[in-house]
Design a protein around this motif. Sequence first.
Motif, PDB file in Angstrom:
ATOM      1  N   GLY A  12       0.785  -1.241   0.000  1.00 15.21           N
ATOM      2  CA  GLY A  12       0.000   0.000   0.000  1.00 15.21           C
ATOM      3  C   GLY A  12       0.810   1.281   0.000  1.00 15.21           C
ATOM      4  N   ALA A  13       1.381   1.630   1.148  1.00 12.16           N
ATOM      5  CA  ALA A  13       2.107   2.893   1.259  1.00 12.16           C
ATOM      6  C   ALA A  13       3.358   2.926   0.363  1.00 12.16           C
ATOM      7  CB  ALA A  13       2.451   3.192   2.720  1.00 12.16           C
ATOM      8  N   TRP A  22       0.630   0.106  10.521  1.00  9.59           N
ATOM      9  CA  TRP A  22      -0.627   0.313   9.798  1.00  9.59           C
ATOM     10  C   TRP A  22      -1.076   1.777   9.913  1.00  9.59           C
ATOM     11  CZ3 TRP A  22      -2.422  -3.401   6.686  1.00  9.59           C
ATOM     12  CH2 TRP A  22      -3.687  -3.236   6.127  1.00  9.59           C
ATOM     13  N   ASP A  23      -1.008   2.307  11.145  1.00 11.88           N
ATOM     14  CA  ASP A  23      -1.461   3.682  11.386  1.00 11.88           C
ATOM     15  C   ASP A  23      -0.522   4.708  10.756  1.00 11.88           C
ATOM     16  OD1 ASP A  23      -3.608   2.650  12.731  1.00 11.88           O
ATOM     17  OD2 ASP A  23      -2.688   2.825  14.716  1.00 11.88           O
ATOM     18  N   LYS A  24       0.774   4.406  10.783  1.00 12.19           N
ATOM     19  CA  LYS A  24       1.728   5.281  10.097  1.00 12.19           C
ATOM     20  C   LYS A  24       1.414   5.337   8.616  1.00 12.19           C
ATOM     21  CE  LYS A  24       6.176   4.391  11.981  1.00 12.19           C
ATOM     22  NZ  LYS A  24       7.557   4.043  11.681  1.00 12.19           N
ATOM     23  N   ASP A  25       1.084   4.153   8.062  1.00 16.91           N
ATOM     24  CA  ASP A  25       0.804   4.078   6.623  1.00 16.91           C
ATOM     25  C   ASP A  25      -0.476   4.828   6.257  1.00 16.91           C
ATOM     26  OD1 ASP A  25       3.070   2.594   6.420  1.00 16.91           O
ATOM     27  OD2 ASP A  25       2.085   0.673   6.050  1.00 16.91           O
ATOM     28  N   THR A  26      -1.418   4.878   7.191  1.00 17.29           N
ATOM     29  CA  THR A  26      -2.655   5.638   6.937  1.00 17.29           C
ATOM     30  C   THR A  26      -2.299   7.091   6.627  1.00 17.29           C
ATOM     31  OG1 THR A  26      -3.872   4.187   8.430  1.00 17.29           O
ATOM     32  CG2 THR A  26      -4.893   6.323   7.936  1.00 17.29           C
ATOM     33  N   GLU A  27      -1.399   7.645   7.428  1.00 12.73           N
ATOM     34  CA  GLU A  27      -0.944   9.023   7.214  1.00 12.73           C
ATOM     35  C   GLU A  27      -0.147   9.148   5.922  1.00 12.73           C
ATOM     36  OE1 GLU A  27      -1.903  11.597   9.178  1.00 12.73           O
ATOM     37  OE2 GLU A  27      -3.117   9.944   9.981  1.00 12.73           O
ATOM     38  N   THR A  28       0.763   8.198   5.719  1.00 15.78           N
ATOM     39  CA  THR A  28       1.613   8.224   4.520  1.00 15.78           C
ATOM     40  C   THR A  28       0.756   8.209   3.256  1.00 15.78           C
ATOM     41  OG1 THR A  28       3.300   7.005   5.739  1.00 15.78           O
ATOM     42  CG2 THR A  28       3.519   7.027   3.334  1.00 15.78           C
ATOM     43  N   ILE A  29      -0.260   7.340   3.254  1.00 16.29           N
ATOM     44  CA  ILE A  29      -1.139   7.237   2.081  1.00 16.29           C
ATOM     45  C   ILE A  29      -1.872   8.564   1.860  1.00 16.29           C
ATOM     46  CG2 ILE A  29      -3.276   6.145   1.243  1.00 16.29           C
ATOM     47  CD1 ILE A  29      -2.132   3.490   2.512  1.00 16.29           C
ATOM     48  N   ASN A  30      -2.422   9.125   2.926  1.00 12.48           N
ATOM     49  CA  ASN A  30      -3.130  10.410   2.775  1.00 12.48           C
ATOM     50  C   ASN A  30      -2.202  11.495   2.244  1.00 12.48           C
ATOM     51  OD1 ASN A  30      -5.638   9.497   3.577  1.00 12.48           O
ATOM     52  ND2 ASN A  30      -5.326  10.026   5.738  1.00 12.48           N
ATOM     53  N   ASN A  31      -0.976  11.527   2.760  1.00  7.86           N
ATOM     54  CA  ASN A  31      -0.032  12.568   2.327  1.00  7.86           C
ATOM     55  C   ASN A  31       0.365  12.414   0.861  1.00  7.86           C
ATOM     56  OD1 ASN A  31      -0.108  13.743   4.819  1.00  7.86           O
ATOM     57  ND2 ASN A  31       1.713  12.661   5.585  1.00  7.86           N
ATOM     58  N   TYR A  32       0.682  11.183   0.447  1.00  3.69           N
ATOM     59  CA  TYR A  32       1.057  10.989  -0.960  1.00  3.69           C
ATOM     60  C   TYR A  32      -0.134  11.186  -1.883  1.00  3.69           C
ATOM     61  CZ  TYR A  32       5.845   9.662  -0.035  1.00  3.69           C
ATOM     62  OH  TYR A  32       7.168   9.693   0.326  1.00  3.69           O
ATOM     63  N   TRP A  33      -1.322  10.785  -1.417  1.00  3.08           N
ATOM     64  CA  TRP A  33      -2.526  10.913  -2.243  1.00  3.08           C
ATOM     65  C   TRP A  33      -2.739  12.361  -2.683  1.00  3.08           C
ATOM     66  CZ3 TRP A  33      -5.200   6.892  -4.243  1.00  3.08           C
ATOM     67  CH2 TRP A  33      -6.397   7.194  -4.902  1.00  3.08           C
ATOM     68  N   GLU A  34      -2.481  13.287  -1.760  1.00  2.00           N
ATOM     69  CA  GLU A  34      -2.651  14.713  -2.064  1.00  2.00           C
ATOM     70  C   GLU A  34      -1.728  15.187  -3.174  1.00  2.00           C
ATOM     71  OE1 GLU A  34      -2.334  17.166   1.432  1.00  2.00           O
ATOM     72  OE2 GLU A  34      -3.874  15.983   2.454  1.00  2.00           O
ATOM     73  N   GLN A  35      -0.640  14.442  -3.391  1.00  2.00           N
ATOM     74  CA  GLN A  35       0.310  14.844  -4.433  1.00  2.00           C
ATOM     75  C   GLN A  35      -0.037  14.266  -5.806  1.00  2.00           C
ATOM     76  OE1 GLN A  35       4.477  14.539  -3.008  1.00  2.00           O
ATOM     77  NE2 GLN A  35       3.564  14.088  -1.019  1.00  2.00           N
ATOM     78  N   LEU A  36      -1.080  13.427  -5.852  1.00  3.33           N
ATOM     79  CA  LEU A  36      -1.518  12.879  -7.144  1.00  3.33           C
ATOM     80  C   LEU A  36      -2.396  13.901  -7.851  1.00  3.33           C
ATOM     81  CD1 LEU A  36      -2.688   9.223  -6.348  1.00  3.33           C
ATOM     82  CD2 LEU A  36      -0.755   9.867  -7.804  1.00  3.33           C
ATOM     83  N   SER A  37      -2.265  13.997  -9.151  1.00  4.99           N
ATOM     84  CA  SER A  37      -3.195  14.821  -9.930  1.00  4.99           C
ATOM     85  C   SER A  37      -4.099  13.889 -10.734  1.00  4.99           C
ATOM     86  CB  SER A  37      -2.442  15.748 -10.865  1.00  4.99           C
ATOM     87  OG  SER A  37      -1.952  15.008 -11.968  1.00  4.99           O
ATOM     88  N   MET A  38      -5.224  14.418 -11.191  1.00  6.42           N
ATOM     89  CA  MET A  38      -6.167  13.620 -11.976  1.00  6.42           C
ATOM     90  C   MET A  38      -5.516  13.014 -13.213  1.00  6.42           C
ATOM     91  SD  MET A  38      -9.204  13.523 -10.722  1.00  6.42           S
ATOM     92  CE  MET A  38     -10.467  13.528 -11.991  1.00  6.42           C
ATOM     93  N   GLU A  39      -4.522  13.711 -13.735  1.00  6.20           N
ATOM     94  CA  GLU A  39      -3.856  13.236 -14.957  1.00  6.20           C
ATOM     95  C   GLU A  39      -2.993  11.999 -14.680  1.00  6.20           C
ATOM     96  OE1 GLU A  39      -4.148  16.478 -14.132  1.00  6.20           O
ATOM     97  OE2 GLU A  39      -5.520  16.958 -15.775  1.00  6.20           O
TER      98      GLU A  39
END
Lengths: 158, 158
Positions: free
Chosen positions: B58-59, B90-107
């Motif tokens: 995941g992360a 698991w909880d660390k990865d929850t944050e990591t996923i949210n943080n990286y997700w914000e850096q994704l663009s629709m493209e």
Amino acid sequence: MIATAQVISQEDLVKHWQGHRTLTRRVIELFPEKDFFEFSIAGMRTFAQLTSELIAIGAPGLKGIVNREVEPFQEEAEKFTTKSQFLEQWDKDTETINNYWEQLSMEDFSDTFNLFGQYEFPIIQNIFYFIDNEVHHRGQGYVYLRALGIEPPFFWER
Amino acid sequence: MIATAQVISQEDLVKHWQGHRTLTRRVIELFPEKDFFEFSIAGMRTFAQLTSELIAIGAPGLKGIVNREVEPFQEEAEKFTTKSQFLEQWDKDTETINNYWEQLSMEDFSDTFNLFGQYEFPIIQNIFYFIDNEVHHRGQGYVYLRALGIEPPFFWER
């Protein structure tokens, strides 16, 4: 017309769903006839019963969504007594799903629908439920196959 | 700006993923400490080993996608010896996923990425793989819990 970036296109989402359905079909095929109807672990449902649930959800659920007709959940496949009856229904549903899918518009996915009169959620969430619930129960089917000494298909075989 | 209809928004997809991760966390919690590391059916991996795989995917997978850095698959959690180490990661990865997700663009979603140097697919397919693979293995975990006489959480508990 300017193409707009999408997280996933409508066409790719149905391909994704049908890919999972193809894998589940492989799992049904791999069960010995008798074990499909009789084998279970720890008092859980047999794979026939789980498949009956999946058949009651996918195509009927999508039909309800497209027609905006709230129908109660009903397991028609409960009465099937052979694997080939299940597989025949599965293949019919593949067509039914493709046909109804074409009638969905992009605007529909964010609309709320009361699935089976029980689950009032945006349509995209109903569709994710169809897929996730199938992956979940198929995961259980993998354990049944392993316990029967049968090698399940690769997870990425679609 | 005109809002464009989407099958699913970027924000809703990460909510969907994190909802599944919350449910998997519940399943980890429900395993008795010993059984988490030792129980299995038919020679399959323990739920600790399956969770170790999920943590490796995941992360780290999302980080690779965002940075477009192809890293080999590596199970760091293999060496964990307590459930609480798994839950902390698991909880660390929850944050990591949210943080990286914000850096994704629709493209990005339609771009191709070679996940772990092994799976060259559009990024949306990589992300669906993260989710589906977790649902699949968690379905196996449900069977383990039942076989241990433990009631698994409701599937829609997110």
